[in-house]
Design a protein around this motif. Structure first.
Motif, PDB file in Angstrom:
ATOM      1  N   ALA A 105      85.931  -4.166   1.467  1.00 47.17           N
ATOM      2  CA  ALA A 105      86.189  -3.570   2.790  1.00 47.17           C
ATOM      3  C   ALA A 105      84.943  -3.666   3.666  1.00 47.17           C
ATOM      4  N   LEU A 106      83.768  -3.454   3.069  1.00 45.88           N
ATOM      5  CA  LEU A 106      82.519  -3.522   3.815  1.00 45.88           C
ATOM      6  C   LEU A 106      82.235  -4.935   4.299  1.00 45.88           C
ATOM      7  N   GLU A 107      82.426  -5.941   3.419  1.00 49.87           N
ATOM      8  CA  GLU A 107      82.197  -7.324   3.800  1.00 49.87           C
ATOM      9  C   GLU A 107      83.158  -7.759   4.901  1.00 49.87           C
ATOM     10  N   SER A 108      84.394  -7.268   4.830  1.00 46.74           N
ATOM     11  CA  SER A 108      85.364  -7.602   5.881  1.00 46.74           C
ATOM     12  C   SER A 108      84.924  -7.017   7.213  1.00 46.74           C
ATOM     13  N   SER A 109      84.328  -5.828   7.180  1.00 47.27           N
ATOM     14  CA  SER A 109      83.833  -5.227   8.415  1.00 47.27           C
ATOM     15  C   SER A 109      82.680  -6.035   8.988  1.00 47.27           C
ATOM     16  N   TYR A 110      81.775  -6.499   8.118  1.00 50.13           N
ATOM     17  CA  TYR A 110      80.666  -7.340   8.585  1.00 50.13           C
ATOM     18  C   TYR A 110      81.188  -8.618   9.217  1.00 50.13           C
ATOM     19  N   ALA A 111      82.233  -9.184   8.598  1.00 47.51           N
ATOM     20  CA  ALA A 111      82.764 -10.454   9.069  1.00 47.51           C
ATOM     21  C   ALA A 111      83.341 -10.348  10.464  1.00 47.51           C
ATOM     22  N   ARG A 112      83.804  -9.134  10.844  1.00 44.89           N
ATOM     23  CA  ARG A 112      84.421  -8.952  12.159  1.00 44.89           C
ATOM     24  C   ARG A 112      83.385  -8.698  13.256  1.00 44.89           C
ATOM     25  N   LEU A 113      82.137  -8.409  12.847  1.00 41.87           N
ATOM     26  CA  LEU A 113      81.105  -8.105  13.841  1.00 41.87           C
ATOM     27  C   LEU A 113      80.701  -9.345  14.631  1.00 41.87           C
TER      28      LEU A 113
END
Length: 398
Positions: free
Chosen positions: A390-398
């Motif tokens: 979930a954290l990596e997916s959030s980074y990817a959207r930044l």
């Protein structure tokens, strides 16, 4: 082939290499080198600097800086090119040397492949990929379809009438294990004798590893198993279909073609030597799978002590629950077996038996579970993978 010393660098595209199985059979491989500096020779530490240790001892501070080498061992009827993006990630983003290969009778490792012989000869006569000039290994010459004086119609007819090279070719999955895989380890031991080695086994690529002699795995540090489940027909999701597939339909197909035409029939797997398919189905008749089919392997499985991190997925089309059963057949090593639900844990529609190696898993699995295991030595549990995904997916959207 000589290796680069500490602090030197190599920069080139993935290069074809020729690997030699223990029985001399030539295998097609690919070498992925990381950008920037690579370290293949540990610094020497005088024995008087470390009291109480032998002159030949190797210390942790010497091993840690060495560039890691990763061997990727393919699933049944799967070509090495399938793992290209994953291998590229390991080399370019994690800074590892990666070796992929085709088992005999699959992909470019066909019997009588003249290009492999030419490439092997050219590589032996030419400066290697690790010379001071950093030259890539020479590519084999490209042959045109038409020979001199041959018309396109004649060429098309000749191609149509040409026999499949797998017809009459004698090979089994036991050959993949006891001949091909040790040959790959030999390549790594020859060119990177000091470097810690990692192993990625996909499906049968994991089944066969503990069978080989410990001589070849002496530098092996950690293993990642992906979808290494049992193909015992009663363990499969569709057991009746599997029984029909293994023991009723496929023997007829094998007898008709002289090999297993997986590409023609299913368009989702490669053609296989007849004997390799027969090994697969033979193992599938035993509850202990490969150890049922080859009980003589049991001592090596019991002696295998390299830590294993096994990931499997609840939507696996073949067998979604049997990975722990395979782990139980390797009883004396540290191991963690983690089952993941793609929807619940990763917010993905599907991973299945093959999807781990798709680029869609890069953020949620490669940068979490794989990086943690290969770089830090930590085998993440299910809940931690879920949180980091979930954290990596959030980074990817930044």
């Amino acid at each position: 082939m000589s290796t680069k010393k500490t602090g030197t660098s190599v920069n080139f595209e993935p290069q074809p290499i020729v690997l030699t199985a223990l029985d001399g059979f030539l295998l097609s491989g690919t070498l992925f080198m990381p950008p920037g500096a690579i370290v293949t020779s540990p610094p020497s530490t005088p024995s008087h600097d470390v009291p109480g240790h032998a002159q030949s001892a190797t210390y942790k501070e010497q091993i840690d800086p060495l560039t890691k080498v990763v061997i990727i061992s393919s699933a049944t009827a799967t070509i090495q090119d399938f793992y290209y993006k994953f291998a590229f990630y390991l080399s370019q983003e994690l800074g590892m040397i990666v070796v992929t290969y085709d088992n005999r009778g699959v992909g470019r490792s066909m019997p009588g492949n003249e290009q492999l012989s030419i490439l092997k000869s050219a590589t032996e006569q030419h400066a290697s990929a690790f010379t001071d000039q950093s030259l890539p290994a020479p590519l084999p010459p490209k042959f045109t379809t038409l020979q001199i004086g041959e018309s396109s119609d004649t060429a098309a007819k000749s191609k149509k009438n040409k026999k499949n090279p797998l017809i009459g070719f004698e090979a089994t999955i036991v050959d993949w294990s006891l001949q091909d895989l040790p040959g790959v380890f030999n390549f790594v031991l020859k060119h990177f004798p000091h470097n810690p080695t990692m192993f990625v086994g996909h499906s049968v690529g994991g089944h066969i590893l503990p069978a080989i002699d410990a001589y070849y795995t002496r530098n092996l540090e950690r293993c990642l198993y992906v979808s290494v489940t049992s193909a015992y027909w009663r363990h499969m999701n569709s057991s009746l279909f599997t029984y029909w597939f293994f023991y009723m339909a496929s023997p007829i197909v094998n007898a008709r073609y002289g090999y297993y035409p997986g590409k023609t029939l299913w368009n989702s797997m490669e053609d296989l030597p007849k004997g390799c398919f027969e090994t697969w189905s033979h193992w599938g008749s035993f509850r202990n799978y490969m150890l049922g089919g080859n009980p003589e392997w049991k001592p090596n499985f019991e002696l295998f002590k390299v830590p294993i991190y096994s990931l499997y997925f609840t939507d696996d089309d073949f067998s979604s629950t049997s990975a722990p059963i395979i782990m139980d057949l390797i009883p004396n090593t540290l191991r963690r077996c983690v089952g993941l639900d793609p929807v619940e844990d990763l917010n993905m529609k599907k991973v299945g038996h093959m999807g781990f190696f798709f680029n869609s898993c890069k953020q949620k699995l490669w940068k979490t579970a794989v990086k943690s295991w290969f770089v830090d030595g930590h085998a993440l549990d299910r809940e931690t993978i879920k949180q980091r995904a979930a954290l990596e997916s959030s980074y990817a959207r930044l």
